[in-house]
Write an enzyme that holds these catalytic residues in place. Sequence first.
Site, short mmCIF file in Angstrom:
data_model
loop_
_atom_site.label_atom_id
_atom_site.label_comp_id
_atom_site.label_asym_id
_atom_site.label_seq_id
_atom_site.Cartn_x
_atom_site.Cartn_y
_atom_site.Cartn_z
CE1 TYR A 105 -16.89 25.58 27.52
CE2 TYR A 105 -18.14 26.20 29.45
CZ TYR A 105 -17.99 25.42 28.33
OH TYR A 105 -18.95 24.49 28.02
NE ARG A 158 -23.90 25.35 18.26
CZ ARG A 158 -23.75 24.68 19.40
NH1 ARG A 158 -24.41 23.59 19.62
NH2 ARG A 158 -22.89 25.06 20.35
CE LYS A 176 -17.61 22.76 25.28
NZ LYS A 176 -18.84 22.57 26.03
CD GLU A 247 -18.56 20.82 22.82
OE1 GLU A 247 -18.29 19.87 23.56
OE2 GLU A 247 -19.54 21.57 23.00
CG ASP A 248 -19.83 24.03 19.82
OD1 ASP A 248 -20.61 23.42 20.58
OD2 ASP A 248 -19.33 25.12 20.13
CG ASP A 270 -20.28 18.70 25.85
OD1 ASP A 270 -20.77 18.17 26.84
OD2 ASP A 270 -19.77 19.83 25.85
CG ASP A 271 -22.80 21.02 21.47
OD1 ASP A 271 -22.58 21.97 22.23
OD2 ASP A 271 -21.97 20.61 20.64
CG ASN A 410 -23.40 29.20 26.26
OD1 ASN A 410 -23.70 29.80 27.26
ND2 ASN A 410 -23.33 27.87 26.22
#
Length: 553
Positions: A105, A158, A176, A247-248, A270-271, A410
């Site tokens: 991760y 992203r 994830k 996600e992302d 999730d973000d 991150n």
Amino acid sequence: MENYDAEKLQALTGHASPMDILHDPSQNKGVAFTHEERERLCLRGLLPPRPLSMEAQLERVKANFFSKPNNLEKYIFLTALQERNETLFYRFVRENIEQTLPIIYTPTVGEACQTYSQIFRRPQGMFISLEDRGHVRELLGNWEHKDVRVIVVTDGSRILGLGDQGANGMGIPVGKLALYTACAGIPPIHCLPITIDVGTNNEDLLNDPLYVGLQHKRVGGDDYDGLIEEFVQAVGDAFPRAMIQFEDFSNDNAFRLLDKYRNRVCAFNDDIQGTAAVALAGLLASLRITEGELKRQKFLFMGAGSAGFGIADLILLAMEQQGMPREEGLKRFRFMDSRGVVTRQRDDLTGRKGEFACDDAPEKDLEKVVESFQPTALIGVSGRGGAFYEEVVRAMARINQRPIIFALSNPTSKAECTAEQCYSWTEGRGVFASGSPFDPVTWQGKTFVPGQGNNAYCFPGIGLGVIMCQAKHVTDEMFLVAAQTLAEITDEADLNKGRVYPSLQDIRAVSLKTALAVIKVAEERGLAKTPLGENAEERTRSWMCSARYRSYV
Ligand SMILES: NC(=O)C1=CN([C@@H]2O[C@H](COP(=O)(O)OP(=O)(O)OC[C@H]3O[C@@H](n4cnc5c(N)ncnc54)[C@H](O)[C@@H]3O)[C@@H](O)[C@H]2O)C=CC1
Ligand SMILES: CC(=O)C(=O)O
Ligand SMILES: [Mg+2]
């Protein structure tokens, strides 16, 4: 002709040949197959003669893992293990969670995405590209497991704070979902990582002869929306029990897609929402250190995107629960982005920005905004490493006895400040958390253990709860209870070390408690298709996989 009974093998393992058993990561035990099992599964001669225990295998894995010269090599090693022997992989990850999480991760998964084309060995998960339009349902039928319960999907636009990584973003859904299994015990057979490839605007990838994705600029508009719509419908048809985790996705699509699908299917982002839960949990725990009240805090966000507005929305929900109307709560927020403070005078007040825009005069200098707004908490979600420079952090420490400083971006290189910087610039008074892990810091004889404010503390447990009761939707209230649960689990011993989250060693217990809280909300709101009632804990515990070898005799 084979000298084994293919039908018998098939009945026992689902495979018609002994070699296929060794090549199936969910069944393979490597040298841990016992003599009896080797006899029964016709594996004699296919393995070195002396069976070893799982403990011995773990010793070997450990020695190999720690001998790797760098983190990317560790990532490659663990990925190979995951593809070879899933049970051993998950046992090793669980037993060494502090050392392995930063590899599978953030931060190393970011490096793995950036080098994906170079380190590519075998495909993991599924790729759906623009070229598959009209065939997505058919394509999902190619996945070998039919009872998928969790899908993590990205379009690679992203990836962490590293920008557009195109199809190479696959490392993120894979990572994830590994956490879903390691942290919440969701059996890998129910997990499906997916990357949607609509091109990339990353010039390096467009010019890289080894790039594995579609080598053209991103396609947007109706073609993009059409592919996502086809994907969501195809998932509903192929995997009716699956929850979708977005996600992302870059923020031009993240909120839009969430708003479009959250009440139609079982999906969350999730973000936006997972991050909100972990940040709120960290804030609630921080307030036990600062002895503050949520309603009285003032929040300055560096970064006005998915994570920032997601966190702010959940804080507002928590404030509303404490009796503060949203309109009042909004006054306690300021947002900054690359153009400075988000004020009403700006011409880019699209989406959530409009609601959070303030009446202040335009200002680009973070230190000046800290001085004028006097925040109690500074939250970094900008993806800009070093954005919290010394004067900013010192100003926070002048204004507050115990300033809350969260550098959530991150990977590590994008953290707004390091743990060491926070503790030294605030003279040990800063209450710190970061999205990627930092080592403990000793400042003037006191050792601080910084907490990892990462959605990894929340999404596995939320997903587990949603799956167990087959919730129709994933609601904001579920993220709120997840935050409250996580904050409650954080104990005085954690806080005394400066850690506003529990130890990662406790992550399975955290996920279980989170799941139970989510199930309760789903049942109370009539969203649970299979209510578990009083049996929720027992049923959830027994469903969680344990990373132990099954016996074939
Ligand atoms: N710790 C955690 O669990 C999570 C951390 N993140 C991290 O948060 C960061 C942002 O993620 P998202 O909000 O999804 O991205 P986003 O793209 O939606 O938002 C980023 C925001 O930062 C602003 N920004 C960019 N450069 C800036 C600069 N130089 N100065 C000030 N603001 C700047 C952008 O204008 C935008 O408002 C990423 O690094 C991501 O890894 C995201 C989700 C979870
Ligand atoms: C942690 C996470 O989801 C991110 O940085 O995007
Ligand atoms: Mg993310």
